[in-house]
Enzyme design. Structure first.
Site, short mmCIF file in Angstrom:
data_model
loop_
_atom_site.label_atom_id
_atom_site.label_comp_id
_atom_site.label_asym_id
_atom_site.label_seq_id
_atom_site.Cartn_x
_atom_site.Cartn_y
_atom_site.Cartn_z
N HIS A 201 -11.05 -1.46 8.04
CA HIS A 201 -11.92 -0.58 7.27
C HIS A 201 -13.12 -1.34 6.71
CE1 HIS A 201 -9.29 -1.91 3.84
NE2 HIS A 201 -10.41 -1.81 3.16
N ASP A 229 -5.27 -1.31 10.77
CA ASP A 229 -6.30 -1.72 9.82
C ASP A 229 -6.59 -3.22 9.98
OD1 ASP A 229 -8.21 -1.72 7.89
OD2 ASP A 229 -6.87 -1.27 6.20
N GLY A 300 -11.99 -5.29 -3.31
CA GLY A 300 -12.56 -6.60 -3.04
C GLY A 300 -11.57 -7.53 -2.39
N SER A 302 -9.65 -6.52 -0.01
CA SER A 302 -9.48 -6.03 1.36
C SER A 302 -9.74 -7.12 2.38
CB SER A 302 -10.43 -4.87 1.63
OG SER A 302 -9.92 -3.67 1.15
N SER A 317 -4.67 -4.35 3.25
CA SER A 317 -5.19 -3.04 3.66
C SER A 317 -5.52 -2.20 2.43
CB SER A 317 -4.17 -2.31 4.53
OG SER A 317 -4.60 -0.99 4.81
#
Length: 347
Positions: A201, A229, A300, A302, A317
């Site tokens: 993402h 993801d 942040g 991620s 994720s």
């Protein structure tokens, strides 16, 4: 009803290139931590052998609070095999086949009305498929879905949780594109090139990525979100010193194993693995096959790194936002799947 599922992007002060690309080290590993990790590796291998041998007469395995391996079985003969191999047997009502069958039935409903903000997966400790429903979700569609889930009987357990999971995009300390920041999970190699592995993402935001001090990092190579993801960025700046620090292998530790998460917002947080193969219904789409842990993640983080000692486990994720309270829920894309999909290996 507030599902809290939007992507969140922001900016923060710039940090050095080294901080962006080099995964943070834990420092010196104490003997006790190393022995714990070695024990977990041995127990994971034993669990894989036992569950593979028992087939449908097992229902998963996990490490209990004392760090001992527990294997769920459905009959006394299987229990004797487990104890004979040196693990603890636990006789349960449901074998792995009906459990995974119930989850598959729920997966066919993923993305339909009432499922946004919900997550589910086989929970080996409770010997059921646990469906997590945010406390604020009381609309008709969610109630209808919960009713269908409960119709499966004691195979399914509905659990009310504080908030809906969401992808973690926002202020970070790793990589930058179009005003959005994410974190690095690992550095991979393949075909003579280096790649930054992060969340899918994240890579779908833009093809071009830089370090926080404005240096070119590289371009998007691949990405999968929703569904999976993960994403990879081909490093095109040969002057960058990319390093995996203490990470030396990729794996999937047993449920109950102690883990650490490295992310750009919350730094290092710790917890345990709660389960694998979780299905999470983000507002942006459904992602399956995720790892659930109790380590805190926030926007942040991620793309950050899920680790168990020197073992690289996953990619941040999403999770619930807000304070990092007890029984926090976070979700990670397994790193091995991401690397295998692109024929890459850990640097």
């Amino acid at each position: 009803m507030n599902r809290g599922m939007r992507l969140k992007c922001a900016t923060i002060p710039l940090l050095s290139t080294a901080a962006l690309i080099t995964l943070p080290a834990f420092g010196t590993v104490q003997a006790t931590a190393q022995s714990t990790q070695d024990a977990q590796i041995r127990q994971t291998a034993l669990a894989d052998r036992l569950t593979g041998r028992l087939g449908d007469r097992q229902a998963g395995s996990y490490l209990d609070g004392a760090g001992d391996l527990v294997v769920n079985v459905t009959d006394a003969a299987a229990a004797r095999q487990v104890t004979g191999a040196g693990a603890r047997a636990r006789v349960v009502a449901h074998g792995i086949r009906p459990l995974t069958g119930a989850k598959a039935r729920l997966d066919r409903l993923a993305g339909t009305a009432g499922t946004t903000g919900l997550a589910w997966g086989v929970d080996v400790v409770s010997n059921s498929v646990v469906v997590d429903v945010p406390r604020t979700d009381d609309d008709a569609a969610t109630k209808a879905f919960v009713k269908r889930a409960r119709a499966m009987g004691d195979l399914v357990r509905v659990r009310r949780v504080a908030a809906a999971p969401r992808p973690m995009v926002g202020p970070g300390d790793a990589i930058l594109t179009g005003g959005s920041r994410c974190s690095v999970s690992a550095i991979a190699v393949g075909g003579g090139a280096e790649f930054v592995v992060t969340a899918g993402h994240c890579t779908r935001i833009s093809p071009n990525w830089t370090t926080k001090d404005g240096q070119t990092l590289g371009t998007r190579e691949a990405g999968s979100f929703p569904g999976d993801d993960y994403g990879t960025i081909r490093v095109t700046n040969g002057s960058l010193q990319n390093d995996n620090a203490q990470l030396t292998s990729v794996g999937r530790p047993a449920v109950g194993s102690q883990i650490q998460k490295k992310g750009s917002t919350t730094g290092t947080t710790t917890g345990t693995i709660r389960g694998y193969d979780r299905t999470v219904n983000y507002q942006e789409g459904t992602v399956s096959g995720l790892v659930e842990t109790t380590a805190c993640t926030q926007p942040g983080d991620s793309g950050g790194s899920l680790q168990a000692g020197t073992v690289a486990v996953g990619i941040v994720s999403g999770g619930t936002t807000g304070a990092c309270r007890a029984n926090y829920q976070s979700y990670f894309q397994p790193l091995d799947e991401a690397l295998q999909s692109q024929s890459l290996t850990l640097k």
